[in-house]
Design an enzyme around this catalytic site. Structure first.
Site, PDB file in Angstrom:
ATOM      1  N   GLU A  13       0.848  -1.157  -0.001  1.00 57.20           N
ATOM      2  CA  GLU A  13       0.024  -0.056   0.186  1.00 57.20           C
ATOM      3  C   GLU A  13       0.910   1.099   0.094  1.00 57.20           C
ATOM      4  OE1 GLU A  13      -4.062   0.146   2.247  1.00 57.20           O
ATOM      5  OE2 GLU A  13      -2.310  -0.726   3.565  1.00 57.20           O
ATOM      6  N   ASP A 217     -10.219 -10.340   4.525  1.00 49.75           N
ATOM      7  CA  ASP A 217     -10.561 -11.827   5.254  1.00 49.75           C
ATOM      8  C   ASP A 217     -12.004 -11.625   6.333  1.00 49.75           C
ATOM      9  OD1 ASP A 217      -7.954 -10.913   6.560  1.00 49.75           O
ATOM     10  OD2 ASP A 217      -9.368 -11.534   7.845  1.00 49.75           O
TER      11      ASP A 217
HETATM   12  N1  ADE Z   1      -5.653  -7.774   9.276  1.00 48.87           N
HETATM   13  C1  ADE Z   1      -6.381  -8.166   8.172  1.00 48.87           C
HETATM   14  N2  ADE Z   1      -7.116  -9.250   8.449  1.00 48.87           N
HETATM   15  C2  ADE Z   1      -6.667  -9.547  10.122  1.00 48.87           C
HETATM   16  C3  ADE Z   1      -7.231 -10.411  10.902  1.00 48.87           C
HETATM   17  N3  ADE Z   1      -7.800 -11.408  10.428  1.00 48.87           N
HETATM   18  N4  ADE Z   1      -7.010 -10.195  12.222  1.00 48.87           N
HETATM   19  C4  ADE Z   1      -6.031  -9.088  12.316  1.00 48.87           C
HETATM   20  N5  ADE Z   1      -5.688  -8.022  11.618  1.00 48.87           N
HETATM   21  C5  ADE Z   1      -5.962  -8.246  10.432  1.00 48.87           C
END
Ligand code: ADE
Length: 249
Positions: A13, A217
């Protein structure tokens, strides 16, 4: 003009942000590279936050103390917690909480000792401006990410959500932990590892803060740390498009 601090959580990024700066100059402080330059004619200082609350707090403090930034915007990815918060959506923080802060029984769970509160709000004016910019980008992401990424990541009508983001020093990657967070903080839309720490530093200094996170996610058994392709193809392109849209208005 007071510079704007832009903190990115991931290398991919920051690299995308730096491509938008025609004149960036590197200054090293506290082992970090800070990039001073201009974006749409506005002075900015871009930096990698580093991962975790302490690292991000140090980075934010240096931005304020050494570079005199007048506001800080954080962009990065997060795991979706709220129902309907899906991969490819964007969450704009209106407040942040440290989900791993627990000084009970001395203080209520999540309360930051001596602050008398567990939540730190983002700046309403700055967040409203970023909300408008993000909506414009999300109306049609194809020009920013391309049709291939839309197909590869199944990005369907990405939405902007606004509300609570939870931060803690854990990458949440089991369904059990995700469920437990959803139970203890039912209003949390997303989880990440830095935002609430930066919000606390900004509150200490009276510096306006905003945070925008693309959902990479669902913070469950399918979440894994190898999401650099998603960050390159989607999240960093969203961030740059949203920041550019905001800075040019
Ligand atoms: N950043 C992106 N996905 C994450 C997750 N599952 N837990 C903590 N930080 C994150």
């Amino acid at each position: 003009m007071t510079p704007i601090g832009i903190m990115s959580a991931m290398h991919e990024e920051l690299a995308a942000v730096l491509q938008a700066l025609p004149d960036e100059q590197r200054v090293q402080v506290a082992g970090r590279d800070f990039w001073q330059g201009h974006w749409h004619g506005r002075p900015v200082v871009a930096v990698l936050s580093r991962i975790g609350k302490v690292a991000a707090a140090t980075t934010a403090t240096a931005l304020i103390e050494r570079f005199g930034v007048g506001q800080i915007v954080f962009t990065g990815v997060a795991g979706g917690l709220g129902s309907g918060v899906k991969v490819g959506d964007v969450v704009l923080a209106r407040s942040l909480v440290q989900h791993d802060m627990d000084a009970s029984p001395l203080f209520p769970r999540h309360e930051v000792p001596l602050y008398g509160r567990s939540r730190f709000d983002t700046d309403p004016g700055l967040s409203d401006a970023l909300q408008r910019a993000s909506q414009e980008v999300l109306v049609d992401v194809a020009p920013h990410v391309g049709f291939e990424a839309i197909a590869e990541f199944g990005l369907q009508s990405p939405r902007l959500h606004e509300g609570l983001i939870a931060s803690g020093d854990r990458f949440v990657s089991t369904t059990a932990e995700c469920r437990s967070l959803q139970q203890t903080l039912p209003e949390a839309l997303a989880v990440e590892m830095e935002g609430a720490a930066v919000a606390q530093v900004c509150a200490d200094y009276g510096v306006p803060f905003a945070a925008l996170r693309t959902i990479s996610d669902r913070a469950d058994d399918d979440a894994h740390a190898d999401f650099s392709r998603f960050i390159r193809q989607v999240a960093s392109r969203y961030s740059v498009a949203m920041l550019s849209q905001w800075l040019k208005t």
